[in-house]
Design a protein around this motif. Structure first.
Motif, mmCIF file in Angstrom:
data_model
loop_
_atom_site.group_PDB
_atom_site.id
_atom_site.type_symbol
_atom_site.label_atom_id
_atom_site.label_comp_id
_atom_site.label_asym_id
_atom_site.label_seq_id
_atom_site.Cartn_x
_atom_site.Cartn_y
_atom_site.Cartn_z
ATOM 1 N N PRO A 1 5.195 -9.574 9.789
ATOM 2 C CA PRO A 1 5.365 -10.233 11.091
ATOM 3 C C PRO A 1 4.660 -9.483 12.227
ATOM 4 C CG PRO A 1 7.460 -10.074 9.936
ATOM 5 C CD PRO A 1 6.472 -9.253 9.156
ATOM 6 N N ALA A 2 4.281 -10.214 13.254
ATOM 7 C CA ALA A 2 3.500 -9.670 14.367
ATOM 8 C C ALA A 2 4.217 -8.560 15.129
ATOM 9 C CB ALA A 2 3.117 -10.789 15.323
ATOM 10 N N ASP A 3 5.532 -8.553 15.153
ATOM 11 C CA ASP A 3 6.267 -7.570 15.943
ATOM 12 C C ASP A 3 6.619 -6.301 15.170
ATOM 13 O OD1 ASP A 3 8.037 -8.865 14.250
ATOM 14 O OD2 ASP A 3 9.696 -8.799 15.682
ATOM 15 N N LYS A 4 6.165 -6.158 13.932
ATOM 16 C CA LYS A 4 6.559 -5.026 13.093
ATOM 17 C C LYS A 4 5.617 -3.833 13.277
ATOM 18 C CE LYS A 4 10.062 -6.907 11.233
ATOM 19 N NZ LYS A 4 11.388 -6.502 11.627
ATOM 20 N N THR A 5 6.223 -2.656 13.438
ATOM 21 C CA THR A 5 5.511 -1.379 13.423
ATOM 22 C C THR A 5 6.374 -0.383 12.666
ATOM 23 O OG1 THR A 5 6.495 -0.649 15.499
ATOM 24 C CG2 THR A 5 4.368 -1.755 15.648
ATOM 25 N N GLY A 6 5.767 0.700 12.220
ATOM 26 C CA GLY A 6 6.508 1.710 11.477
ATOM 27 C C GLY A 6 6.753 1.243 10.054
ATOM 28 N N ILE A 7 7.939 1.554 9.519
ATOM 29 C CA ILE A 7 8.278 1.189 8.142
ATOM 30 C C ILE A 7 8.662 -0.284 8.078
ATOM 31 C CG2 ILE A 7 9.853 1.599 6.217
ATOM 32 C CD1 ILE A 7 10.171 4.467 7.231
ATOM 33 N N TYR A 8 8.035 -1.023 7.161
ATOM 34 C CA TYR A 8 8.397 -2.417 6.913
ATOM 35 C C TYR A 8 8.688 -2.551 5.428
ATOM 36 C CZ TYR A 8 8.275 -7.487 6.665
ATOM 37 O OH TYR A 8 8.606 -8.799 6.444
ATOM 38 N N ASP A 9 9.923 -2.890 5.107
ATOM 39 C CA ASP A 9 10.361 -3.008 3.710
ATOM 40 C C ASP A 9 10.328 -4.467 3.288
ATOM 41 O OD1 ASP A 9 11.491 -2.762 1.208
ATOM 42 O OD2 ASP A 9 13.123 -1.480 1.880
ATOM 43 N N LEU A 10 9.460 -4.771 2.310
ATOM 44 C CA LEU A 10 9.379 -6.136 1.771
ATOM 45 C C LEU A 10 10.550 -6.471 0.867
ATOM 46 C CD1 LEU A 10 5.635 -6.622 0.749
ATOM 47 C CD2 LEU A 10 6.889 -7.885 2.462
ATOM 48 N N GLY A 11 11.263 -5.450 0.419
ATOM 49 C CA GLY A 11 12.339 -5.669 -0.535
ATOM 50 C C GLY A 11 11.778 -5.995 -1.898
ATOM 51 N N ASN A 12 12.373 -6.955 -2.594
ATOM 52 C CA ASN A 12 11.883 -7.377 -3.905
ATOM 53 C C ASN A 12 10.803 -8.439 -3.712
ATOM 54 O OD1 ASN A 12 13.685 -5.712 -5.263
ATOM 55 N ND2 ASN A 12 15.273 -7.272 -5.265
ATOM 56 N N LEU A 13 9.600 -8.153 -4.173
ATOM 57 C CA LEU A 13 8.493 -9.083 -4.111
ATOM 58 C C LEU A 13 8.326 -9.666 -5.512
ATOM 59 C CD1 LEU A 13 6.347 -10.201 -2.175
ATOM 60 C CD2 LEU A 13 4.833 -8.391 -2.947
ATOM 61 N N ILE A 14 8.616 -10.960 -5.638
ATOM 62 C CA ILE A 14 8.578 -11.631 -6.934
ATOM 63 C C ILE A 14 7.166 -12.142 -7.219
ATOM 64 C CG2 ILE A 14 9.595 -13.451 -8.377
ATOM 65 C CD1 ILE A 14 11.601 -11.288 -7.451
ATOM 66 N N ILE A 15 6.584 -11.683 -8.312
ATOM 67 C CA ILE A 15 5.260 -12.135 -8.760
ATOM 68 C C ILE A 15 5.489 -13.195 -9.829
ATOM 69 C CG2 ILE A 15 3.055 -11.456 -9.786
ATOM 70 C CD1 ILE A 15 3.473 -10.068 -7.161
ATOM 71 N N PRO A 16 5.041 -14.435 -9.594
ATOM 72 C CA PRO A 16 5.304 -15.504 -10.586
ATOM 73 C C PRO A 16 4.536 -15.298 -11.887
ATOM 74 C CG PRO A 16 4.024 -16.331 -8.714
ATOM 75 C CD PRO A 16 4.319 -14.907 -8.446
#
Length: 160
Positions: free
Chosen positions: A145-160
């Motif tokens: 997202p445009a407002d994110k700086t520093g650490i950004y955690d995607l969590g679980n990223l599901i690859i199909p």
């Protein structure tokens, strides 16, 4: 942000110049026509920001000056866990993250550990595509997202 400069010519132990509220770092005593290596460091830089190139070779001429511009637009340290559609971690895998928002951005190589975790430095807000070097290749599009700086955690990223 505080920047320090060290040089192979002027000072073997410690910095030769430092930024402050008075202004930029200046190294006034470089020898003319001698190659000098300058290293830029920002010891208190926030996590996620990227200095870019930090070592510069200078060849000053008589009474010349050089401006060194540091930093990139990167402000995000990305982390997450890769999982397949069955919910199992994708362990010990290599891939590449490419920006879909900025065609001039250089792709970054991604590695997962044995529990599927990964971390990437030097990203900025926008859309990205993660491609795993598997047989057959797998990919996933995600967005910071445009407002994110520093650490950004995607969590679980599901690859199909």
């Amino acid at each position: 942000m505080l920047f320090t400069l060290t040089s192979n010519q002027c000072n073997l132990y410690g910095y030769v110049a430092q930024t402050s509220f008075f202004g930029s770092a200046v190294v006034p005593d470089l020898s003319s026509y001698t190659v000098t290596t300058i290293r830029v460091d920002a010891p208190n830089m926030p996590l996620g920001y990227d200095l870019g190139k930090t070592i510069f070779s200078l060849l000053p001429s008589y009474k010349s000056g050089t401006v060194i511009v540091v930093g990139t637009e990167a402000t995000v340290f990305l982390r997450g866990v890769l999982k397949n559609s069955a919910g199992e971690v994708i362990a010990l895998q290599v891939g590449q993250v490419t920006s879909l928002s900025d065609p001039n951005w250089s792709p970054v190589t991604l590695f997962t550990n044995k529990v599927g975790k990964f971390a990437l430095l030097g990203l900025k807000p926008g859309r990205y595509e993660l491609k795993l070097f598997t047989d057959p290749p797998q990919s996933k599009i995600f967005e910071i997202p445009a407002d994110k700086t520093g650490i950004y955690d995607l969590g679980n990223l599901i690859i199909p």
